[in-house]
Design a protein around this motif. Structure first.
Motif, short mmCIF file in Angstrom:
data_model
loop_
_atom_site.label_atom_id
_atom_site.label_comp_id
_atom_site.label_asym_id
_atom_site.label_seq_id
_atom_site.Cartn_x
_atom_site.Cartn_y
_atom_site.Cartn_z
N ARG A 63 0.82 -1.22 0.00
CA ARG A 63 0.00 0.00 0.00
C ARG A 63 0.85 1.27 0.00
NH1 ARG A 63 -4.58 -2.01 4.36
NH2 ARG A 63 -6.04 -2.89 2.83
N ARG A 64 2.10 1.16 0.45
CA ARG A 64 2.95 2.34 0.52
C ARG A 64 3.31 2.88 -0.86
NH1 ARG A 64 7.26 0.38 5.19
NH2 ARG A 64 5.70 -0.13 6.77
N SER A 65 3.07 2.10 -1.90
CA SER A 65 3.39 2.56 -3.26
C SER A 65 2.55 3.75 -3.67
CB SER A 65 3.18 1.42 -4.26
OG SER A 65 1.79 1.13 -4.37
N GLY A 66 1.33 3.84 -3.12
CA GLY A 66 0.43 4.94 -3.48
C GLY A 66 -0.36 4.67 -4.74
N ILE B 5 0.66 -13.16 -1.88
CA ILE B 5 0.84 -11.71 -2.06
C ILE B 5 2.27 -11.40 -2.44
CG2 ILE B 5 0.96 -9.51 -0.82
CD1 ILE B 5 -1.59 -10.24 0.60
N ARG B 6 3.21 -12.06 -1.77
CA ARG B 6 4.62 -11.83 -2.08
C ARG B 6 4.91 -12.22 -3.52
NH1 ARG B 6 10.00 -14.47 0.84
NH2 ARG B 6 11.51 -13.25 -0.35
N ARG B 7 4.35 -13.33 -4.00
CA ARG B 7 4.56 -13.75 -5.37
C ARG B 7 3.98 -12.73 -6.36
NH1 ARG B 7 5.79 -18.74 -7.43
NH2 ARG B 7 6.89 -18.88 -5.44
N MET B 8 2.90 -12.05 -5.95
CA MET B 8 2.24 -11.08 -6.82
C MET B 8 3.01 -9.76 -6.90
SD MET B 8 -1.81 -9.98 -6.72
CE MET B 8 -1.66 -9.16 -5.14
N PHE B 9 3.94 -9.54 -5.96
CA PHE B 9 4.66 -8.26 -5.90
C PHE B 9 5.32 -7.88 -7.22
CE2 PHE B 9 5.78 -6.10 -1.72
CZ PHE B 9 4.54 -6.33 -1.18
N LYS B 10 5.84 -8.88 -7.95
CA LYS B 10 6.57 -8.56 -9.18
C LYS B 10 5.67 -8.00 -10.27
CE LYS B 10 6.41 -13.46 -10.56
NZ LYS B 10 7.24 -14.65 -10.86
N TYR B 11 4.35 -8.12 -10.10
CA TYR B 11 3.41 -7.58 -11.09
C TYR B 11 2.79 -6.27 -10.63
CZ TYR B 11 3.65 -12.46 -12.58
OH TYR B 11 4.10 -13.70 -12.97
N LEU B 12 3.12 -5.81 -9.43
CA LEU B 12 2.47 -4.62 -8.88
C LEU B 12 3.27 -3.35 -9.17
CD1 LEU B 12 1.37 -5.95 -5.36
CD2 LEU B 12 0.09 -5.97 -7.50
N PRO B 13 2.57 -2.22 -9.30
CA PRO B 13 3.25 -0.94 -9.56
C PRO B 13 3.83 -0.35 -8.28
CG PRO B 13 0.89 -0.59 -9.44
CD PRO B 13 1.10 -2.07 -9.29
N ILE B 14 4.86 -1.00 -7.76
CA ILE B 14 5.47 -0.54 -6.51
C ILE B 14 6.93 -0.20 -6.75
CG2 ILE B 14 3.90 -1.75 -4.97
CD1 ILE B 14 5.81 -3.99 -4.76
N SER B 15 7.47 0.64 -5.90
CA SER B 15 8.82 1.16 -6.10
C SER B 15 9.89 0.11 -5.83
CB SER B 15 9.05 2.35 -5.15
OG SER B 15 9.04 1.91 -3.80
N VAL B 16 11.09 0.39 -6.32
CA VAL B 16 12.24 -0.48 -6.06
C VAL B 16 12.50 -0.56 -4.56
CG1 VAL B 16 14.72 -0.75 -6.41
CG2 VAL B 16 13.27 0.01 -8.30
N GLU B 17 12.29 0.56 -3.86
CA GLU B 17 12.51 0.60 -2.41
C GLU B 17 11.60 -0.40 -1.69
OE1 GLU B 17 12.40 3.73 1.37
OE2 GLU B 17 11.64 4.33 -0.59
#
Length: 291
Positions: free
Chosen positions: A126-129, A219-231
């Motif tokens: 959620r921190r990605s915004g 959820i962790r596996r889905m992270f690579k498809y989400l619009p989230i920052s490198v950080e």
């Protein structure tokens, strides 16, 4: 006679575990002192919405609730708390993250593994915004469940109202603020494969909170498809890691060059044998003095 009584008293204390609370309390006091000393370091690492004193209290409560953590090396324990501080996650019952003791076969000591929980993974995402909502659910054998991939992905889940049966699938869904979405589905077998590769698969949250860990895994596996920052990606990569101390970089527990997570099969037996031998010595001393 006094020596005889002392031997008998020591034997009774060992059998009754009378010495454990005192030793445990001493270790709790030591850890509490370290947490207080590290307070300024935690404060600098924490996000603005969190407080170092609160983190210290939560960490100490978590440690008290799991006596095995009292046996861990203090540097790795403080390192795990520092990881929680840097990620802005609270360890313990709320499920943000877990502090899991494990046997470090190379160092011949008990250290602490840092594991991000289901709620912690959601918080990081959620921190990605860019994410409107993100959630995960388990599917059971009596539920209605259907999903399709391809050009028009589809997912339908209607939970049973009565006895739902064994878990068969787990899925995660993320809705983006621009109107798009992403979902990921794991079968129960997929989850078991991930669990079997985890060095903490036989204890910790995999044992106490299995469904929550299943949700976190998908959820962790889905992270690579989400619009989230490198950080945020880097923060998520600290899952299932260990630090030698607060200044060291986190190391994956899967890196066999760094650490051997396998507890020797004879370790518990060795401890029991040592305890048995110590009790036998006290019994022999008491018998000799009686004679």
């Amino acid at each position: 006679m006094a020596t005889n009584n002392t031997a008998k008293d020591q034997l009774a204390n060992r059998k009754n575990g009378a010495s454990t609370p005192a030793n445990g309390n001493n270790q709790v006091n030591t850890i509490q002192a370290y947490l207080k000393k590290m307070g300024p370091e935690f404060e600098r690492a924490l996000p603005k919405h969190m407080d170092a004193d609160r983190l210290g209290r939560i960490a100490l409560t978590t440690i008290r609730q799991n006596p095995k953590l009292l046996e861990c090396s203090i540097p790795s324990l403080m390192g795990a708390v520092m990881q929680a501080a840097q990620l802005g996650l609270e360890p313990g019952l709320i499920g943000h993250c877990y502090l899991v003791p494990f046997w470090n076969g190379k160092m011949k000591q008990t250290d602490v593994q840092f594991i991000i929980g289901y709620k912690g993974m959601i918080d990081l995402a959620r921190r990605s915004g860019h994410i409107e909502s993100i959630y995960a659910h388990t599917v059971h054998e009596n539920d209605e469940f259907e999903y399709e991939l391809g050009l028009h992905p589809k997912l339908v889940h209607k939970p049973a109202t009565g006895e739902r049966g064994e878990m068969t699938f787990v899925y995660a869904v993320a809705h983006f603020k621009d109107g798009g979405y992403q979902f990921e589905v794991f079968s129960a077998n997929d989850v078991e494969k991930v669990k079997s590769r985890s060095k903490a698969g036989a204890n910790g949250p995999w044992k106490t909170d299995y469904e929550e860990m299943a949700k976190k895994t998908v959820i962790r596996r889905m992270f690579k498809y989400l619009p989230i920052s490198v950080e945020v990606q880097q923060q998520a990569s600290q899952d299932e890691t260990v630090r030698k101390d607060v200044t060291e970089e986190a190391q994956s527990i899967h890196d066999q060059d760094y650490i051997d997570m396998q507890v020797p099969a004879s370790e518990e037996d060795n401890n029991q044998e040592k305890e048995k031998a110590a009790n036998n010595e006290l019994e022999q001393a008491a018998m000799e003095l009686d004679d």
